[in-house]
Design an enzyme around this catalytic site. Structure first.
Site, PDB file in Angstrom:
ATOM      1  CE1 TYR A   8      -3.446  -0.944   8.774  1.00 38.57           C
ATOM      2  CE2 TYR A   8      -5.508  -1.728   9.708  1.00 38.57           C
ATOM      3  CZ  TYR A   8      -4.828  -0.977   8.775  1.00 38.57           C
ATOM      4  OH  TYR A   8      -5.534  -0.255   7.838  1.00 38.57           O
ATOM      5  CD  GLU A  35      -2.976   0.986   2.300  1.00 38.14           C
ATOM      6  OE1 GLU A  35      -3.369   1.993   2.901  1.00 38.14           O
ATOM      7  OE2 GLU A  35      -3.444  -0.155   2.491  1.00 38.14           O
ATOM      8  CE  LYS A  36       0.707   3.561   4.456  1.00 33.92           C
ATOM      9  NZ  LYS A  36      -0.078   2.393   4.895  1.00 33.92           N
ATOM     10  CG  ASP A  89      -2.750  -0.603   5.483  1.00 31.64           C
ATOM     11  OD1 ASP A  89      -1.649  -1.164   5.516  1.00 31.64           O
ATOM     12  OD2 ASP A  89      -2.900   0.626   5.668  1.00 31.64           O
ATOM     13  CG  ASP A 100      -8.254  -1.091   6.234  1.00 35.49           C
ATOM     14  OD1 ASP A 100      -7.921  -1.190   5.039  1.00 35.49           O
ATOM     15  OD2 ASP A 100      -7.931  -0.116   6.937  1.00 35.49           O
ATOM     16  NE  ARG A 143      -5.186   4.653   8.327  1.00 34.19           N
ATOM     17  CZ  ARG A 143      -3.909   4.973   8.389  1.00 34.19           C
ATOM     18  NH1 ARG A 143      -3.019   4.040   8.723  1.00 34.19           N
ATOM     19  NH2 ARG A 143      -3.508   6.201   8.121  1.00 34.19           N
TER      20      ARG A 143
END
Length: 790
Positions: free
Chosen positions: A322, A7-8, A102, A104, A324
């Site tokens: 994690y 993701e990043k 991530d 989610d 979030r």
């Protein structure tokens, strides 16, 4: 070749470290013997703006609403084009792809949308990373899942994104246009979650402004039992005189009379109820992001965004899991990690954490360990990586402390206490008291602080005082025992106003949204859902309301106070947008989508219908504030004072759609004198069809419109004289029939006002169509070979 798409960049670098080296760094990706690792920068693709669907949407017009795309478009973000190209080339070369977003629904969507955009047909695996330490990554890499298992999670995220687009793009335009008609500037942003959140603050502020303290009286009495003395509180009967609607005694004379009555001691008191029960309070659960944000806000005064940013830094430093997460439970498989984590906390350079960790019992297994409660992620806890607190910032140390404290609590015993409730009858009146005796402090030992009062807000202090009352020391008694009245006194108190929201308490309100839902049945249904917004977006929504100047921060505690723009917007919107009922139900639907129930098509169809209905309501909305005058002619604008050649006058803010004007008298619009005196005129019909004209004794013709005459009607008066007083149709500002550049009235009905017919007119740039009901309707349409483009 296997391709990991993270993701990043930071996540991509950590994954590469855990693959077989050496690691070769390239522009936008890393090469290892186990595969190539590349990354996105969050959402590389964005939803297309309305004008990217059709250039005509660049100009905001009410007749274009609602804008509902038939085919949804995604656009490559300008700042990410280079990285997108790198990802595309690597996908073309790959044999297998590993989705490393991530864990989610948002993380699922942002990688999936790239794969969908490129129509990727190659096999895709999913790696779920709840922590970035080496052991966690390697363990997750050995347990790759099929990405198709997470299709429903993607659908839920996609449905949310499109619903937000429909509400945000359409209703922001609709109510901004309504505001402009009322002469107000700026953009009035409306959001599916943002607006009901703002409404919570507006309503709370109005409760405070309307609040009037009420004085009331409480009575306490001292009784003595053969085993000791105790105090009890008088409870009034429903039939007691001097009570308000909440059963509070508000008459001081009655309080005095009762004290006098009790002092007579004509009879003994009697224990009519005695209940004693052992209570157990389970360990508090570890943190989700929301519960961490709320507690950090209360204890340290941190705003939610700071807490999220700090938790993210701890995650990237591999010290916590994690951040979030919307989950407060832990998987059974991680229970074996507790020994190492607690040993690290025992050796930490923080005295309290070390002492608490030393007292942990690994045989204790709290309710937090529950696989049935786990989704794609679990609660936020420390990892097995050792931490040097001195290397962290103050914010990082404090947030890590809270996370570690909650984790340690899982290995301390439950809190046990005896609770006693006693009812006393004395002189036909009821007194009650309660007591609590702690038998085992257990996990609550971690949360008892000497400076507790300093860290509590007003609500916490109230709860703390109530708890102290429950901890009264009571003598041993039983039902039927007699007690003797010693003395009594009454105390004057005042009701307290509700407390203003802070960022953290507003976030808690978003999470526990059922408390603010209007519909009773919906409230019951929504009690167990996740609230409105997501763990990752709630803080951003509150921050955005402040940035857009809908909310301001005031005082040391940074209370959220609505601005004038907030009042205008919330007052203009219907309940469907300002109360969280609909939004909370949608969140429930989105949660169901992620579990495979329902369809995205059904959800978006309902959203489109909802959007259309609210756009229609917006056209009838008048944004009138206190001390403003609603235009009595168009009922959409407000009267604004202006300066003309002959002095000050009032005109409608909805000009040129409405040309209502009236004189100024002592700083106010003289609406009454602007009205026609219809008794001086008689109705006159032309061709037995037009009843919109009035003829005076002087053969002057006026247009009848809500009994008002405006400056435009005065012009109409002169024009009708030149028409020999016999117009063949309703008066229009645009001369028809006789003008060679205008075609006669057509069969096409105006789609905006639903009253006028369309005329074809030759303008400077060629033919176009306009409404015959001009100037009251200013709709125009493009011409396509003699046919209006409707």
């Amino acid at each position: 070749m296997r391709l990991y798409i993270a993701e990043k960049p930071s996540m991509g670098a950590e994954i590469a470290k855990c693959l077989t080296g050496p690691v070769q760094r390239k522009d936008g990706y890393l090469i290892t013997k186990d595969g190539i690792v590349t990354w996105a920068f969050g959402h590389i693709l964005r939803q297309a703006e309305p004008e990217e669907y059709n250039a005509k949407y660049k100009n905001w017009k009410a007749e274009d609403l609602p804008i509902i795309p038939k085919q949804w478009k995604m656009i490559i973000d300008e700042s990410c084009k280079k990285q997108f190209g790198i990802i595309k080339n690597l996908i073309d070369k790959a044999d297998e792809i590993v989705h490393a977003g991530d864990p989610d629904r948002e993380g699922q969507l942002l990688i999936d949308e790239v794969l969908d955009y490129l129509n990727c047909q190659k096999p895709v695996k999913r790696i779920l990373l709840n922590a970035l330490d080496e052991e966690s990554i390697k363990k997750a890499n050995k347990d790759l899942r099929d990405n198709r298992d997470f299709l429903n999670l993607k659908k839920s995220a996609l449905a949310r994104a499109r619903a937000d687009w429909l509400i945000g793009m359409n209703l922001s335009r609709a109510y901004t246009l309504a505001a402009r008609r009322a002469g107000k500037k700026g953009v009035f942003a409306v959001g599916r979650v943002k607006t009901p959140t703002l409404a919570l603050v507006v309503r709370r502020e109005r409760e405070l402004k309307d609040f009037k303290p009420v004085d009331y009286f409480t009575i306490k009495a001292i009784f003595v039992h053969q085993n000791g003395e105790f105090s009890a509180t008088w409870k009034p009967k429903d039939t007691q005189a001097g009570l308000d609607f909440e059963n509070r005694l508000i008459d001081e004379n009655i309080a005095k009379a009762l004290i006098g009555k009790f002092a007579q001691k004509t009879e003994a008191g009697k224990i009519i109820a005695y209940q004693k029960a052992q209570k157990k309070e389970a360990q508090r659960l570890p943190f989700s992001l929301s519960t961490l944000q709320v507690l950090a806000g209360k204890k340290y005064g941190y705003d939610p965004q700071l807490v999220l940013d700090t938790a993210q830094k701890l995650y990237e430093k591999k010290l916590t899991t994690y951040p979030r997460s919307d989950c407060e439970y832990l998987p059974q498989s991680q229970f074996s990690d507790a020994k190492i984590i607690l040993q690290n906390l025992y050796n930490i350079n923080e005295k309290q954490l070390a002492n608490w960790a030393k007292k942990c019992d690994l045989k204790t297994k709290s309710r937090a360990w529950n696989d049935k409660k786990i989704t794609a992620h679990h609660a936020i806890i420390p990892t097995k990586v050792k931490v040097n607190l001195m290397s962290l910032t103050t914010e990082e140390r404090n947030i890590y402390f809270l996370i570690a404290q909650a984790y340690i609590a899982q290995f301390h015993p439950v809190h046990i206490y005896d609770q006693t409730k006693i009812s006393i009858e004395y002189m036909q009146e009821l007194f009650v008291t309660s007591g609590r005796v702690v038998k085992q402090m257990g996990w609550k030992e971690l949360y008892v602080q000497n400076n507790k009062e300093k860290s509590l807000n007003e609500d916490d202090k109230k709860e703390d005082n109530e708890e102290k009352e429950e901890q009264n020391s009571l003598p041993l008694m039983k039902k039927g025992d007699e007690v003797e009245y010693v003395k009594g006194e009454y105390d004057k108190k005042s009701t307290k106003p509700p407390t203003r929201f802070t960022s953290s308490t507003l976030l808690a309100g978003m999470k526990d949204i059922h408390k603010y839902v209007k519909d009773v049945e919906v409230k019951k249904k929504l009690k167990d859902i996740y609230g409105i917004g997501t763990e990752a977006t709630r803080a951003t929504i509150i921050e955005d309301l402040v940035k857009r100047n809908f909310l301001q921060l005031e005082g040391k505690k940074k209370y959220l106070v609505p601005t004038q723009s907030a009042y205008i917007l919330i007052d203009a919107l219907p309940d469907e947008m300002t109360y969280p009922d609909s939004t909370a139900v949608w969140e429930d639907y989105l949660h169901s989508l992620s579990e495979g129930q329902g369809t995205i098509e059904e959800f978006l169809a309902k959203q489109a219908e909802f959007t259309q209905n609210l756009c229609i309501k917006a056209t009838k909305t008048v944004l009138v504030q206190e001390h403003e005058y609603k235009c009595p002619r168009c009922n959409q604008g407000i009267l604004v004072k202006r300066k003309g050649k002959n002095g000050e006058f009032w005109g409608c803010s909805n000009f040129p759609n409405c040309r209502m004007t009236c004189n100024d008298v002592d700083g106010k619009p003289d609406i009454e004198k602007t009205k026609f005196n219809f008794n001086n005129y008689r109705q006159m019909s032309y061709n037995n069809s037009d009843k919109n004209y009035i003829k005076s004794g002087k053969n002057e013709i006026f247009q009848q419109d809500n009994q008002l005459i405006s400056a435009w009607d005065l012009i109409a008066r002169e024009n009708t004289k030149k028409m020999n007083f016999a117009p063949k149709e309703k008066f229009s500002a645009m001369p028809i029939e006789k003008n060679k550049n205008t075609k006669a009235t057509s069969k096409y009905l105006c789609t905006r006002c639903k009253e006028g017919n369309l005329r074809r007119i030759r303008g400077k740039n060629g033919w176009f169509w306009a409404c015959s009901n001009y100037p009251h309707c200013t709709a125009t349409y493009d011409d396509n070979n003699g046919i209006p483009v409707l």
